[in-house]
Design a protein around this motif. Sequence first.
Motif, mmCIF file in Angstrom:
data_model
loop_
_atom_site.group_PDB
_atom_site.id
_atom_site.type_symbol
_atom_site.label_atom_id
_atom_site.label_comp_id
_atom_site.label_asym_id
_atom_site.label_seq_id
_atom_site.Cartn_x
_atom_site.Cartn_y
_atom_site.Cartn_z
ATOM 1 N N PRO A 164 34.913 36.651 26.107
ATOM 2 C CA PRO A 164 36.219 36.276 26.664
ATOM 3 C C PRO A 164 37.392 36.846 25.867
ATOM 4 C CG PRO A 164 34.751 34.382 26.658
ATOM 5 C CD PRO A 164 34.052 35.483 25.897
ATOM 6 N N ALA A 165 37.198 37.006 24.575
ATOM 7 C CA ALA A 165 38.280 37.533 23.725
ATOM 8 C C ALA A 165 38.580 38.993 24.035
ATOM 9 C CB ALA A 165 37.913 37.377 22.252
ATOM 10 N N ASP A 166 37.631 39.667 24.690
ATOM 11 C CA ASP A 166 37.825 41.085 25.003
ATOM 12 C C ASP A 166 38.433 41.309 26.381
ATOM 13 O OD1 ASP A 166 36.734 41.847 22.572
ATOM 14 O OD2 ASP A 166 34.686 41.935 23.371
ATOM 15 N N VAL A 167 38.671 40.239 27.124
ATOM 16 C CA VAL A 167 39.224 40.370 28.477
ATOM 17 C C VAL A 167 40.723 40.636 28.402
ATOM 18 C CG1 VAL A 167 39.624 39.222 30.681
ATOM 19 C CG2 VAL A 167 37.455 38.884 29.474
ATOM 20 N N ASP A 168 41.149 41.742 28.984
ATOM 21 C CA ASP A 168 42.572 42.070 29.045
ATOM 22 C C ASP A 168 42.857 42.724 30.388
ATOM 23 O OD1 ASP A 168 41.628 44.687 28.861
ATOM 24 O OD2 ASP A 168 42.130 44.890 26.732
ATOM 25 N N GLU A 169 44.051 43.287 30.561
ATOM 26 C CA GLU A 169 44.417 43.841 31.860
ATOM 27 C C GLU A 169 43.625 45.091 32.215
ATOM 28 O OE1 GLU A 169 48.208 46.555 31.754
ATOM 29 O OE2 GLU A 169 48.637 44.722 30.610
ATOM 30 N N GLU A 170 42.898 45.646 31.263
ATOM 31 C CA GLU A 170 42.039 46.787 31.552
ATOM 32 C C GLU A 170 40.640 46.355 31.990
ATOM 33 O OE1 GLU A 170 43.159 49.860 31.564
ATOM 34 O OE2 GLU A 170 45.135 49.154 30.944
ATOM 35 N N THR A 171 40.320 45.080 31.832
ATOM 36 C CA THR A 171 38.975 44.591 32.127
ATOM 37 C C THR A 171 38.772 44.338 33.610
ATOM 38 O OG1 THR A 171 38.948 43.490 29.960
ATOM 39 C CG2 THR A 171 37.231 42.861 31.540
ATOM 40 N N LEU A 172 39.676 43.583 34.218
ATOM 41 C CA LEU A 172 39.505 43.197 35.618
ATOM 42 C C LEU A 172 39.332 44.391 36.555
ATOM 43 C CD1 LEU A 172 39.341 40.870 37.663
ATOM 44 C CD2 LEU A 172 41.834 41.053 37.926
ATOM 45 N N PRO A 173 40.094 45.479 36.401
ATOM 46 C CA PRO A 173 39.929 46.616 37.315
ATOM 47 C C PRO A 173 38.502 47.154 37.392
ATOM 48 C CG PRO A 173 41.954 46.862 36.097
ATOM 49 C CD PRO A 173 41.234 45.696 35.480
ATOM 50 N N ARG A 174 37.717 46.943 36.340
ATOM 51 C CA ARG A 174 36.333 47.425 36.354
ATOM 52 C C ARG A 174 35.457 46.607 37.303
ATOM 53 N NH1 ARG A 174 37.099 47.669 30.518
ATOM 54 N NH2 ARG A 174 35.649 45.934 30.223
ATOM 55 N N TYR A 175 35.976 45.489 37.772
ATOM 56 C CA TYR A 175 35.227 44.625 38.685
ATOM 57 C C TYR A 175 35.782 44.676 40.111
ATOM 58 C CZ TYR A 175 33.056 42.606 34.513
ATOM 59 O OH TYR A 175 32.348 42.431 33.344
ATOM 60 N N LEU A 176 36.863 45.406 40.310
ATOM 61 C CA LEU A 176 37.465 45.502 41.638
ATOM 62 C C LEU A 176 36.665 46.445 42.531
ATOM 63 C CD1 LEU A 176 41.251 45.798 40.643
ATOM 64 C CD2 LEU A 176 40.103 43.778 41.586
ATOM 65 N N ASP A 177 36.867 46.326 43.848
ATOM 66 C CA ASP A 177 36.210 47.230 44.799
ATOM 67 C C ASP A 177 36.598 48.678 44.541
ATOM 68 O OD1 ASP A 177 35.365 44.851 45.905
ATOM 69 O OD2 ASP A 177 36.563 45.026 47.737
ATOM 70 N N THR A 178 37.783 48.878 43.993
ATOM 71 C CA THR A 178 38.353 50.225 43.805
ATOM 72 C C THR A 178 38.106 50.777 42.408
ATOM 73 O OG1 THR A 178 40.446 49.197 43.164
ATOM 74 C CG2 THR A 178 40.191 49.812 45.483
ATOM 75 N N ARG A 179 37.112 50.250 41.710
ATOM 76 C CA ARG A 179 36.922 50.597 40.294
ATOM 77 C C ARG A 179 36.719 52.087 40.037
ATOM 78 N NH1 ARG A 179 33.256 47.230 42.201
ATOM 79 N NH2 ARG A 179 31.141 47.943 42.654
ATOM 80 N N LEU A 201 46.815 44.585 45.972
ATOM 81 C CA LEU A 201 47.817 43.864 45.189
ATOM 82 C C LEU A 201 47.815 44.275 43.716
ATOM 83 C CD1 LEU A 201 47.423 40.255 46.672
ATOM 84 C CD2 LEU A 201 49.077 42.028 47.307
ATOM 85 N N TRP A 202 46.657 44.305 43.113
ATOM 86 C CA TRP A 202 46.567 44.673 41.699
ATOM 87 C C TRP A 202 46.866 46.152 41.503
ATOM 88 C CZ3 TRP A 202 45.198 41.831 37.223
ATOM 89 C CH2 TRP A 202 44.966 42.610 36.077
ATOM 90 N N GLN A 203 46.272 46.968 42.349
ATOM 91 C CA GLN A 203 46.313 48.419 42.166
ATOM 92 C C GLN A 203 47.706 49.006 42.382
ATOM 93 O OE1 GLN A 203 44.363 46.624 44.113
ATOM 94 N NE2 GLN A 203 42.235 47.305 44.087
ATOM 95 N N SER A 204 48.539 48.342 43.156
ATOM 96 C CA SER A 204 49.840 48.909 43.536
ATOM 97 C C SER A 204 50.987 48.485 42.629
ATOM 98 C CB SER A 204 50.165 48.517 44.989
ATOM 99 O OG SER A 204 49.190 49.022 45.866
ATOM 100 N N ALA A 205 50.665 47.993 41.449
ATOM 101 C CA ALA A 205 51.700 47.492 40.544
ATOM 102 C C ALA A 205 52.778 48.531 40.248
ATOM 103 C CB ALA A 205 51.060 47.015 39.235
ATOM 104 N N TYR A 206 52.407 49.819 40.190
ATOM 105 C CA TYR A 206 53.379 50.870 39.880
ATOM 106 C C TYR A 206 53.547 51.861 41.027
ATOM 107 C CZ TYR A 206 53.825 49.412 35.029
ATOM 108 O OH TYR A 206 54.108 48.694 33.895
ATOM 109 N N ALA A 207 53.079 51.487 42.206
ATOM 110 C CA ALA A 207 53.179 52.398 43.353
ATOM 111 C C ALA A 207 54.606 52.458 43.891
ATOM 112 C CB ALA A 207 52.235 51.948 44.461
#
Length: 243
Positions: A164-179, A201-207
Amino acid sequence: MAGATPGAARKGPRHVAIIMDGNGRWATMRGRPRLFGHHAGAKRVREIVEACPGQGVEYLTIFGFSTENWKRTQIEVAGLMSLFRRYIQKEARALKANNVRVRFIGDRPGLDRKLQALMDELEEMTEGCDGTNLTIALNYGGRDEVARATQRLAEDVAAGKLDPADVDEETLPRYLDTRVLPDPDLVIRTSGEARISNFLLWQSAYAEYEFIDTLWPDFTAAVFAGLIRNYAGRDRRYGGVKR
């Protein structure tokens, strides 16, 4: 690839995502049933896919059917499912011939088995293609995707595979459909509506976004090219400032 820090500046978008809206209204304006508009919209997809290489677009993601679209009439939903099956069967050879790699995202188990089988077959058929990457979102919702990704992440934590200590904003994208996909650079919505409708929603943060009045069946390669030019003229700073 998803969720990565934005890279070096690039004039044109590498990844374009489109909310293909307005099919029903297009048909109603012509005194035809809504499904007539959906069939017209499906034909438009081929033109836009074929236009991508000339515009420097490597990835195209289209919103075919959302998790909220089940609320539509049974007749329309059944018609859309039939259209998706027919589209895959009809376009499979052309997509492979044009070197298009096809992927599907969304809650696949929620779709009927025949459609799932066709989706699997098309993905396998085009797996070796290295031209345009076409991703089709079917039974897709951004919140649903994040919830499913979070569940898989939690399972890995429970199994001791992830600290859990290694979970950051780079972790979740590896579990998304669009990984395996880069985040979209440009999101287009047709038909005059100015909302994102639970899409990426997640992927378009900087779109960058383009909300245009054109109904999807009227969305031509020329309109697409114009939006690509608009994007190229934008100053993308990702929260920074020019020095």
